[in-house]
Design a protein around this motif. Structure first.
Motif, PDB file in Angstrom:
ATOM      1  N   LEU A  93      24.770  18.793  55.032  1.00 17.43           N
ATOM      2  CA  LEU A  93      25.862  18.703  54.283  1.00 17.43           C
ATOM      3  C   LEU A  93      26.914  17.829  54.833  1.00 17.43           C
ATOM      4  O   LEU A  93      27.768  17.271  54.082  1.00 17.43           O
ATOM      5  CB  LEU A  93      26.572  20.408  54.074  1.00 17.43           C
ATOM      6  CG  LEU A  93      27.727  20.651  53.139  1.00 17.43           C
ATOM      7  CD1 LEU A  93      27.320  20.181  51.699  1.00 17.43           C
ATOM      8  CD2 LEU A  93      28.247  22.125  53.223  1.00 17.43           C
ATOM      9  N   ALA A  94      27.042  17.824  56.080  1.00 20.63           N
ATOM     10  CA  ALA A  94      27.729  16.704  56.602  1.00 20.63           C
ATOM     11  C   ALA A  94      27.271  15.578  56.251  1.00 20.63           C
ATOM     12  O   ALA A  94      28.210  14.215  56.028  1.00 20.63           O
ATOM     13  CB  ALA A  94      27.499  16.577  58.203  1.00 20.63           C
ATOM     14  N   GLY A  95      26.027  15.006  56.064  1.00 15.75           N
ATOM     15  CA  GLY A  95      25.455  13.765  55.522  1.00 15.75           C
ATOM     16  C   GLY A  95      26.156  13.616  54.032  1.00 15.75           C
ATOM     17  O   GLY A  95      26.197  12.488  53.628  1.00 15.75           O
ATOM     18  N   VAL A  96      25.896  14.565  53.228  1.00 16.50           N
ATOM     19  CA  VAL A  96      26.445  14.563  51.981  1.00 16.50           C
ATOM     20  C   VAL A  96      27.819  14.168  51.948  1.00 16.50           C
ATOM     21  O   VAL A  96      28.373  13.192  51.044  1.00 16.50           O
ATOM     22  CB  VAL A  96      26.243  15.905  51.343  1.00 16.50           C
ATOM     23  CG1 VAL A  96      27.135  15.863  49.715  1.00 16.50           C
ATOM     24  CG2 VAL A  96      24.769  16.154  51.028  1.00 16.50           C
ATOM     25  N   ALA A  97      28.682  14.645  52.740  1.00 19.40           N
ATOM     26  CA  ALA A  97      30.174  14.383  52.965  1.00 19.40           C
ATOM     27  C   ALA A  97      30.355  12.971  53.526  1.00 19.40           C
ATOM     28  O   ALA A  97      31.246  12.271  52.834  1.00 19.40           O
ATOM     29  CB  ALA A  97      30.720  15.229  53.971  1.00 19.40           C
ATOM     30  N   MET A 248      29.264  22.506  43.057  1.00 18.89           N
ATOM     31  CA  MET A 248      28.185  22.894  43.264  1.00 18.89           C
ATOM     32  C   MET A 248      27.145  21.799  43.644  1.00 18.89           C
ATOM     33  O   MET A 248      26.241  21.979  44.469  1.00 18.89           O
ATOM     34  CB  MET A 248      27.620  23.948  42.360  1.00 18.89           C
ATOM     35  CG  MET A 248      28.471  25.093  42.000  1.00 18.89           C
ATOM     36  SD  MET A 248      28.240  26.202  43.527  1.00 18.89           S
ATOM     37  CE  MET A 248      29.919  26.217  44.283  1.00 18.89           C
ATOM     38  N   ASP A 249      27.291  20.673  42.937  1.00 18.04           N
ATOM     39  CA  ASP A 249      26.385  19.681  43.022  1.00 18.04           C
ATOM     40  C   ASP A 249      26.197  19.069  44.574  1.00 18.04           C
ATOM     41  O   ASP A 249      24.920  18.661  44.727  1.00 18.04           O
ATOM     42  CB  ASP A 249      26.218  18.497  42.223  1.00 18.04           C
ATOM     43  CG  ASP A 249      27.681  17.948  42.102  1.00 18.04           C
ATOM     44  OD1 ASP A 249      28.679  18.491  42.706  1.00 18.04           O
ATOM     45  OD2 ASP A 249      28.083  16.820  41.415  1.00 18.04           O
ATOM     46  N   TYR A 250      27.080  18.905  45.530  1.00 15.63           N
ATOM     47  CA  TYR A 250      27.075  18.848  46.609  1.00 15.63           C
ATOM     48  C   TYR A 250      26.096  19.573  47.424  1.00 15.63           C
ATOM     49  O   TYR A 250      25.564  19.119  48.252  1.00 15.63           O
ATOM     50  CB  TYR A 250      28.542  18.799  47.206  1.00 15.63           C
ATOM     51  CG  TYR A 250      29.383  17.358  46.969  1.00 15.63           C
ATOM     52  CD1 TYR A 250      28.821  16.135  46.668  1.00 15.63           C
ATOM     53  CD2 TYR A 250      30.871  17.621  46.620  1.00 15.63           C
ATOM     54  CE1 TYR A 250      29.534  15.422  46.458  1.00 15.63           C
ATOM     55  CE2 TYR A 250      31.534  16.515  46.471  1.00 15.63           C
ATOM     56  CZ  TYR A 250      31.020  15.327  46.392  1.00 15.63           C
ATOM     57  OH  TYR A 250      31.649  14.171  45.706  1.00 15.63           O
ATOM     58  N   LEU A 251      26.456  20.846  47.118  1.00 15.01           N
ATOM     59  CA  LEU A 251      25.485  22.158  47.797  1.00 15.01           C
ATOM     60  C   LEU A 251      24.217  22.060  47.688  1.00 15.01           C
ATOM     61  O   LEU A 251      23.125  22.050  48.381  1.00 15.01           O
ATOM     62  CB  LEU A 251      26.267  23.470  47.479  1.00 15.01           C
ATOM     63  CG  LEU A 251      27.730  23.746  48.106  1.00 15.01           C
ATOM     64  CD1 LEU A 251      28.064  24.953  47.758  1.00 15.01           C
ATOM     65  CD2 LEU A 251      27.859  23.169  49.515  1.00 15.01           C
ATOM     66  N   VAL A 252      24.064  21.614  46.172  1.00 11.92           N
ATOM     67  CA  VAL A 252      22.514  21.351  45.914  1.00 11.92           C
ATOM     68  C   VAL A 252      21.912  20.334  46.568  1.00 11.92           C
ATOM     69  O   VAL A 252      20.641  20.503  46.792  1.00 11.92           O
ATOM     70  CB  VAL A 252      22.427  21.296  44.234  1.00 11.92           C
ATOM     71  CG1 VAL A 252      21.124  21.073  43.826  1.00 11.92           C
ATOM     72  CG2 VAL A 252      22.977  22.718  43.469  1.00 11.92           C
ATOM     73  N   GLU A 253      22.574  19.236  46.536  1.00 14.14           N
ATOM     74  CA  GLU A 253      22.099  17.992  47.172  1.00 14.14           C
ATOM     75  C   GLU A 253      21.759  18.508  48.581  1.00 14.14           C
ATOM     76  O   GLU A 253      20.758  17.980  49.228  1.00 14.14           O
ATOM     77  CB  GLU A 253      22.911  16.770  47.179  1.00 14.14           C
ATOM     78  CG  GLU A 253      22.540  15.660  47.963  1.00 14.14           C
ATOM     79  CD  GLU A 253      21.105  14.970  47.581  1.00 14.14           C
ATOM     80  OE1 GLU A 253      20.636  14.476  48.331  1.00 14.14           O
ATOM     81  OE2 GLU A 253      20.972  15.179  46.474  1.00 14.14           O
ATOM     82  N   ALA A 254      22.585  19.141  49.289  1.00 15.85           N
ATOM     83  CA  ALA A 254      22.194  19.370  50.637  1.00 15.85           C
ATOM     84  C   ALA A 254      20.972  20.229  50.665  1.00 15.85           C
ATOM     85  O   ALA A 254      20.246  20.168  51.946  1.00 15.85           O
ATOM     86  CB  ALA A 254      23.513  20.167  51.271  1.00 15.85           C
ATOM     87  N   PHE A 255      20.827  21.155  49.911  1.00 17.93           N
ATOM     88  CA  PHE A 255      19.643  22.018  50.093  1.00 17.93           C
ATOM     89  C   PHE A 255      18.457  21.268  49.674  1.00 17.93           C
ATOM     90  O   PHE A 255      17.468  21.400  50.372  1.00 17.93           O
ATOM     91  CB  PHE A 255      19.672  23.217  48.902  1.00 17.93           C
ATOM     92  CG  PHE A 255      20.648  24.465  49.427  1.00 17.93           C
ATOM     93  CD1 PHE A 255      20.179  24.987  50.507  1.00 17.93           C
ATOM     94  CD2 PHE A 255      21.684  24.743  48.803  1.00 17.93           C
ATOM     95  CE1 PHE A 255      20.970  26.322  51.069  1.00 17.93           C
ATOM     96  CE2 PHE A 255      22.412  25.897  49.113  1.00 17.93           C
ATOM     97  CZ  PHE A 255      22.174  26.327  50.307  1.00 17.93           C
ATOM     98  N   LYS A 256      18.412  20.156  49.053  1.00 18.23           N
ATOM     99  CA  LYS A 256      17.283  19.519  48.638  1.00 18.23           C
ATOM    100  C   LYS A 256      17.121  18.616  49.754  1.00 18.23           C
ATOM    101  O   LYS A 256      15.902  18.325  50.427  1.00 18.23           O
ATOM    102  CB  LYS A 256      17.830  18.444  47.428  1.00 18.23           C
ATOM    103  CG  LYS A 256      17.614  18.953  46.132  1.00 18.23           C
ATOM    104  CD  LYS A 256      18.088  18.241  44.898  1.00 18.23           C
ATOM    105  CE  LYS A 256      18.007  18.898  43.652  1.00 18.23           C
ATOM    106  NZ  LYS A 256      18.283  17.859  42.529  1.00 18.23           N
ATOM    107  N   ARG A 257      18.075  18.101  50.710  1.00 18.86           N
ATOM    108  CA  ARG A 257      17.720  17.395  51.895  1.00 18.86           C
ATOM    109  C   ARG A 257      16.952  18.025  52.939  1.00 18.86           C
ATOM    110  O   ARG A 257      16.549  17.424  53.806  1.00 18.86           O
ATOM    111  CB  ARG A 257      18.902  16.939  52.455  1.00 18.86           C
ATOM    112  CG  ARG A 257      19.808  15.832  51.500  1.00 18.86           C
ATOM    113  CD  ARG A 257      20.993  14.870  52.257  1.00 18.86           C
ATOM    114  NE  ARG A 257      21.347  14.214  50.990  1.00 18.86           N
ATOM    115  CZ  ARG A 257      22.406  13.086  51.480  1.00 18.86           C
ATOM    116  NH1 ARG A 257      22.826  12.913  52.587  1.00 18.86           N
ATOM    117  NH2 ARG A 257      22.957  12.339  50.626  1.00 18.86           N
ATOM    118  N   VAL A 258      17.252  19.540  53.030  1.00 16.94           N
ATOM    119  CA  VAL A 258      16.464  20.155  53.876  1.00 16.94           C
ATOM    120  C   VAL A 258      14.977  20.756  53.281  1.00 16.94           C
ATOM    121  O   VAL A 258      14.516  21.747  53.680  1.00 16.94           O
ATOM    122  CB  VAL A 258      17.325  21.413  54.545  1.00 16.94           C
ATOM    123  CG1 VAL A 258      18.169  20.648  55.215  1.00 16.94           C
ATOM    124  CG2 VAL A 258      17.829  22.349  53.615  1.00 16.94           C
ATOM    125  N   GLY A 259      14.717  20.354  52.110  1.00 15.12           N
ATOM    126  CA  GLY A 259      13.521  20.549  51.451  1.00 15.12           C
ATOM    127  C   GLY A 259      13.740  21.851  50.438  1.00 15.12           C
ATOM    128  O   GLY A 259      12.439  22.379  50.180  1.00 15.12           O
TER     129      GLY A 259
END
Length: 476
Positions: A93-97, A248-259
């Motif tokens: 999520l830090a990477g998304v930010a 929510m799309d930021y959080l969804v993206e962070a979850f995707k980055r951890v598989g």
């Protein structure tokens, strides 16, 4: 700008209300995250940012437990909740930010929800605090995203420190064994002897009464009980604002980055709404269960804020984590500065600690002389990043010396014991002979062999500087 979620409704609320357990500790987590901002270095940009976006900070601190609550109806939500607790998701999520440009935040560029005042606005805000059935509120600016990120980080670090240092002292005193709300009858009427519980025991017998009380174990626990106290005594009801979540799309993206590709926007919304629901439920519990907790858990009540591993102590650890995460937002997760030690136990210069060391830290496991584990019986170190390793090669990362300069044989492991080596920030250092001498000064060194892992193995970042400190034991 604030927008409204579309996919919420009464069906989800009814599901949450029928869930099998509370998700405990959310108010305590909110207090930890909120108070951590007061331990940041003077002038740090996060201080005004977190103050201005406090509703998102608190929402982030509560969010990781929301999926446990909704998981009774949507089993995958439990995995979502577990994932949201740990360093991999926080870094993602830090990477998304960072990718969203949030590292370029300036104080005069924040988008803050306006408060216009007036009777109608007051009513609207109050409904936002109290009525969990209203749609979720979203803040689309970077300020809300960064504050939410820090809240999530506060939750994960707070769980580690609290479970490592505070809860073992409660186990030792056996208070958790009787912390089930089923024993509330022992406190009704307040201060009465005999109580209603005593009368029912006499009628049913101890075994039947204990079986009845045991039926409430799903909401038994130190964190739930301390939330009851925190809501009434510390974190006043009116201080819990209407929570604000980032898109929510930021959080969804962070979850995707951890598989975790199965967690869509609706699943994240359920977890967020679950957090909202639990906050409301805990506030009702604070009315119903306050007297029981105060009477049956006196040590916990008097130490959960300022005791070792309590809310204030955890907030100090979290403040260091905030600084490191902000560096990751500014420079990117892999290019941030080197990790550093955010907290230790015993504190530097601390005196009068028990001289006995207990190596077994399970919640109800017995140690030498049939003593339950107490946090003051071991050494604890927490780092701003996680190692992402089983660290078997780090035999010299920690060293303990007695006052004669002798290096003592030690071993170390993650702490709390349930924390995955891939995500834990905390380490327990144990003496192999299980004993500290009474009235003795010890020196502990943490070396730069310790590292955090970020991306490829060659991107590992070693500790910025070694740390050396001393503490003195008390009588045996």
């Amino acid at each position: 700008m604030i927008r409204t979620a579309k996919q919420t409704g009464l069906v989800i609320l009814l599901l949450i209300m029928s869930a099998e357990a509370f998700s405990a500790g959310m108010t305590s987590h909110a207090m930890m995250g909120d108070r951590a901002r007061f331990h940041l270095p003077p002038g740090h940009l996060l201080i005004p940012l977190l103050e201005a976006h406090r509703p998102a900070l608190i929402a982030g601190a509560m969010f990781p437990d929301g999926g446990y609550f909704t998981g009774s109806g949507f089993p995958g939500d439990r995995d979502l909740a577990e994932t949201a607790h740990w360093d991999g998701f926080t870094n993602a999520l830090a990477g998304v930010a960072h990718d969203a440009g949030c590292g370029e935040l300036k104080a005069d560029a924040w988008d803050v929800l306006p408060v216009l005042g007036g009777t109608f606005d007051w009513l609207t805000n109050e409904l936002g605090r109290e009525a969990v059935a209203i749609p979720l509120r979203y803040g689309e600016s970077c300020g809300y995203l960064v504050a939410f990120l820090m809240g999530i980080a506060a939750h994960g670090m707070g769980d580690e420190v609290w479970d490592a240092l505070f809860e073992p002292t409660v186990y030792q005193r056996n208070e958790m064994q009787k912390s089930s709300p089923g024993y509330t009858l022992d406190a009704v009427p307040p201060g009465s002897d005999p109580s209603v519980g005593t009368a029912i025991r006499e009628a049913l017998g101890d075994d039947a009464f204990n079986a009845l009380a045991g039926g409430f174990e799903v909401i038994n626990g130190v964190e739930y009980a301390m939330d009851v106290i925190a809501i009434r005594d510390e974190f006043a009801w009116e201080e819990v604002p209407a929570l604000v979540f980032p898109p929510m799309d930021y959080l969804v993206e962070a979850f995707k980055r951890v598989g975790k590709n199965d967690f869509d926007e609706l699943a994240v919304q359920r977890a967020a709404l679950g957090a909202r629901m639990v906050v409301a439920a805990e506030r009702v519990s604070a009315v119903l269960d306050y007297v029981r907790v105060r009477e049956q858990m006196p040590y916990s009540v008097h130490n959960h804020v300022r005791g070792s591993g309590g809310i204030e102590d955890s907030a100090k650890f979290i403040a260091g984590y905030y600084q490191h995460l902000w560096d990751r937002v500014v420079n990117g997760p892999d290019e941030a500065g080197k990790p550093f030690i955010v907290g230790v136990h015993p504190q530097p210069g601390e005196r009068g600690l028990p001289a006995t060391v207990c190596a077994n830290s399970g919640p109800f496991s017995n140690c030498e002389d049939d003593k339950r584990p107490e946090a003051d019986r071991y050494i604890y170190v927490s780092m701003s990043g996680s190692m992402g390793s089983d660290y078997a090669e780090l035999s010299d990362a920690f060293a303990v010396f007695d006052e004669d300069g002798n290096k003592l044989p030690v071993k170390f492991s993650t702490l709390p014991s349930w924390a995955s080596p891939m995500s834990a920030h905390g380490f327990r250092i144990e003496l192999l002979d299980k004993k500290l001498k009474p009235n003795h000064r010890y020196t502990v060194a943490v070396t730069t062999q310790l590292y955090d892992r970020r991306g490829p193995e060659d991107a590992n970042a070693k500790l910025a500087a070694p740390m050396i400190w001393h503490f003195t034991t008390g009588d045996e």
